[in-house]
Write a protein that holds these residues in place. Structure first.
Motif, short mmCIF file in Angstrom:
data_model
loop_
_atom_site.label_atom_id
_atom_site.label_comp_id
_atom_site.label_asym_id
_atom_site.label_seq_id
_atom_site.Cartn_x
_atom_site.Cartn_y
_atom_site.Cartn_z
N GLY A 1 89.10 -36.16 -42.16
CA GLY A 1 90.15 -35.70 -41.13
C GLY A 1 89.82 -34.30 -40.68
O GLY A 1 90.15 -33.85 -39.88
N LEU A 2 88.81 -33.85 -41.41
CA LEU A 2 88.54 -32.48 -41.11
C LEU A 2 87.32 -32.31 -39.84
O LEU A 2 86.51 -33.25 -40.12
CB LEU A 2 87.99 -31.80 -42.40
N ARG A 3 87.39 -31.19 -39.12
CA ARG A 3 86.15 -30.91 -38.53
C ARG A 3 85.05 -30.27 -39.36
O ARG A 3 83.85 -30.42 -39.02
CB ARG A 3 86.34 -29.98 -37.24
N GLY A 4 85.21 -29.32 -40.26
CA GLY A 4 84.27 -28.96 -41.19
C GLY A 4 84.12 -29.94 -42.56
O GLY A 4 84.68 -30.96 -42.35
N GLY A 5 83.30 -29.27 -43.36
CA GLY A 5 82.73 -29.98 -44.62
C GLY A 5 83.75 -29.51 -45.78
O GLY A 5 84.44 -28.61 -45.84
N VAL A 6 83.32 -30.71 -46.73
CA VAL A 6 83.92 -30.30 -48.15
C VAL A 6 82.83 -30.44 -49.26
O VAL A 6 82.03 -31.49 -49.18
CB VAL A 6 85.23 -31.38 -48.39
N LEU A 7 82.85 -29.32 -50.03
CA LEU A 7 81.80 -29.37 -51.16
C LEU A 7 82.26 -29.54 -52.29
O LEU A 7 83.44 -28.94 -52.41
CB LEU A 7 80.84 -27.98 -50.87
N GLN A 8 81.67 -30.09 -53.12
CA GLN A 8 81.87 -30.37 -54.59
C GLN A 8 80.92 -30.02 -55.50
O GLN A 8 79.75 -30.05 -54.68
CB GLN A 8 82.55 -31.84 -54.72
N PRO A 9 81.30 -29.81 -56.93
CA PRO A 9 80.08 -29.60 -57.69
C PRO A 9 78.83 -30.67 -57.49
O PRO A 9 79.42 -31.77 -57.47
CB PRO A 9 80.75 -29.41 -59.22
N GLY A 10 77.82 -30.29 -57.72
CA GLY A 10 76.58 -31.22 -57.30
C GLY A 10 76.14 -31.43 -56.01
O GLY A 10 74.97 -31.84 -55.97
N ASP A 11 76.79 -31.00 -55.01
CA ASP A 11 76.46 -31.09 -53.74
C ASP A 11 75.33 -29.72 -53.59
O ASP A 11 75.48 -28.82 -54.19
CB ASP A 11 77.41 -30.54 -52.56
N ALA A 12 74.31 -30.27 -52.57
CA ALA A 12 73.20 -29.14 -52.55
C ALA A 12 73.74 -27.56 -51.80
O ALA A 12 73.11 -26.96 -52.41
CB ALA A 12 72.47 -29.86 -51.42
N ALA A 13 74.80 -27.55 -51.26
CA ALA A 13 75.05 -26.42 -50.84
C ALA A 13 76.17 -25.70 -51.66
O ALA A 13 76.59 -24.43 -51.28
CB ALA A 13 75.63 -26.41 -49.24
N TYR A 14 76.57 -26.28 -52.67
CA TYR A 14 77.75 -25.89 -53.40
C TYR A 14 77.59 -24.54 -54.07
O TYR A 14 78.38 -23.60 -54.04
CB TYR A 14 78.18 -27.06 -54.68
N ASP A 15 76.41 -24.33 -54.79
CA ASP A 15 76.18 -23.19 -55.48
C ASP A 15 76.09 -22.14 -54.51
O ASP A 15 76.65 -20.92 -54.81
CB ASP A 15 74.88 -23.11 -56.25
#
Length: 470
Positions: A20-34
């Motif tokens: 439902g978001l326009r933006g993104g959601v990052l979780q541990p393990g995602d490339a951009a998370y760190d």
């Protein structure tokens, strides 16, 4: 919330939320998370369960609702400069506003509408098209939100007050997920509380600032003196400040000559005192009025001169890079006695790192003309701010630098009988309620009442926290 609890969040529920978001959601393990979980202070290494990269107010509303429904610990990320690292947490949710950084200027009304993820560099870039500025910080990468909501010191605070004193309104998402405007005429009690304790009450998605004529060119005095001359120069600085007009933004900085090409190699590492005085009025007048500063002693270097306002505002950026180690504490003090000045010089001579700065800011001016109960920021009578801006880049120096800062702060606090801090510089906020109560003074109980109204569950507690009534 523990990492184990965070890991148990239903994956399907996260997927539905993210869809439902326009933006993104990052979780541990995602490339951009760190990269997304890193803040400017290299001492902070936290791993949130979710980082919501909001693209607009609707995303913020959904993120607040999701956090409230699941009981997640909430951090709000703007510029991520806060030394305490409150922009990120372990196991909870980060509401990241960094993609919300637009600035719109109305030059006729002298007003800027600034999104919650903007930096002061974003603001200066747009406002200087019209020769206008809002009072802000002195490092352009600093976030507007964090600096403003608990004060906002810079080169303009004597002329135009704190950053929060130029606020005309905010748009804020409170703990119930409601989008509220707060101003002197709409939700005035919330507006009162936001100006000094704003991170306790919600996510500010935009600010409306009154703008003031500044630049595009200013004059600043910036003589560099040997630390041996500091006792005499600091007394002349005090005498100068006693009669200085509000257009002057003075500070005495104790540092070491940085090991960069802009400074002669033979001076690198030399302990110094920098008298930095920005004149926000006509540059010719500033140059004339500030000429005597250069005669307080024989400068080893003189960096005085004219500069575009936006350049002056970014001149310290390189010395506070992302990933450096920072632990800053502060004390608000009254009249600068000889004893206090001597103590400042003693502290400066004992700095634990050449990158550490002891900063002695003059306050007063417009800050002191605002009644202490007009906004949540109560400490309007302080004359000076002593700031221990301890910075270093060698991880092996961490224990020594933090220990020195804590011991020095405690000794100065006891010696000069003050327990009031500037709440943007509180180390990790270890003193918790005692520090917050002392710094808000007589405004504290009124803030508790506002907190109880707008955030009774203390959803927003990664901050200098004001708990609601039980």
């Amino acid at each position: 919330m523990s990492a184990e609890v965070a890991a148990s969040i239903d994956a399907e529920r996260i997927q539905q939320f993210a869809a439902g978001l326009r933006g993104g959601v990052l979780q541990p393990g995602d490339a951009a998370y760190d990269e997304a979980r890193a803040v400017r202070n290299g001492l902070i290494d936290r791993r949130p369960a979710l980082i919501v990269q909001c693209r607009g107010t609707a995303d913020v509303v959904d993120a607040v609702g999701f956090a409230r429904a699941l009981g997640l610990l909430v951090s709000i990320r703007g510029g991520a400069h806060n030394v305490a690292g409150n922009a990120v947490n372990d196991g909870g949710i980060v509401i990241d506003l960094s993609e919300m950084h637009s600035v719109h200027v109305d030059p006729e009304r002298r007003v800027a509408r600034v999104q919650g993820g903007a930096t002061w560099g974003d603001v200066d870039r747009e406002t200087q098209l019209w020769g206008l500025a809002a009072p802000g910080g002195q490092v352009s990468t600093t976030g507007v939100a964090g600096l403003t909501l608990h004060g906002g010191l810079g080169s303009l605070h004597r002329k135009y007050g704190l950053a929060l004193d130029s606020l005309r309104s905010v748009e804020i998402v409170t703990a119930d997920g409601q989008v509220r405007t707060a101003s002197e005429s709409v939700n005035p009690e919330l507006f009162w509380a936001v100006r000094g304790a704003g991170s306790n009450f919600g996510v500010v998605t935009s600010f409306e600032f009154a703008l003031h004529p500044v630049g595009p060119e200013i004059y600043q005095a910036a003589p560099i003196f040997s630390l041996d001359d500091a006792p005499a120069v600091l007394r002349k600085y005090r005498d100068f400040c006693a009669t200085a007009p509000d257009e002057f933004g003075p500070q005495a900085m104790f540092w070491s000559v940085p090991a960069v090409d802009d400074f002669p190699a033979e001076l690198h590492g030399m302990p110094i005192m920098v008298v930095l005085v920005v004149y926000s009025g006509d540059p010719d007048e500033g140059e004339r009025l500030l000429a005597p500063v250069l005669d307080w002693a024989t400068p080893i270097l003189d960096l005085s001169g004219r500069a575009p306002w936006a350049v002056a505002q970014s001149s310290f950026d390189a010395f506070f890079p992302s990933g450096g180690y920072y632990y800053w504490k502060s004390l608000l003090v009254g009249e600068p006695s000889d004893d206090l000045l001597d103590a400042v010089v003693e502290v400066a001579a004992d700095r634990p790192s050449p990158d550490a700065i002891v900063n002695f800011w003059q306050l007063g001016g417009q800050i002191g003309r605002v009644a202490p109960d007009a906004t949540a920021f109560a400490q309007r009578d302080a004359k000076y701010l002593l700031s221990l801006d301890t910075s270093w880049f060698d991880p092996d120096a961490t224990e020594r630098c933090i220990d020195w800062t804590r011991r020095t702060w405690a000794a100065m606090q006891e010696r000069f009988a003050t327990d009031r801090a500037y709440l943007n510089f509180v180390g990790f906020g270890e003193e918790k309620e005692a520090l917050v109560r002392a710094s808000y003074g007589a405004n504290y109980d009124r803030l508790v009442a506002a907190k109880t109204t707008y955030d009774p569950g203390n959803l927003f507690r990664m901050n200098n926290n004001i708990p609601p009534r039980g």
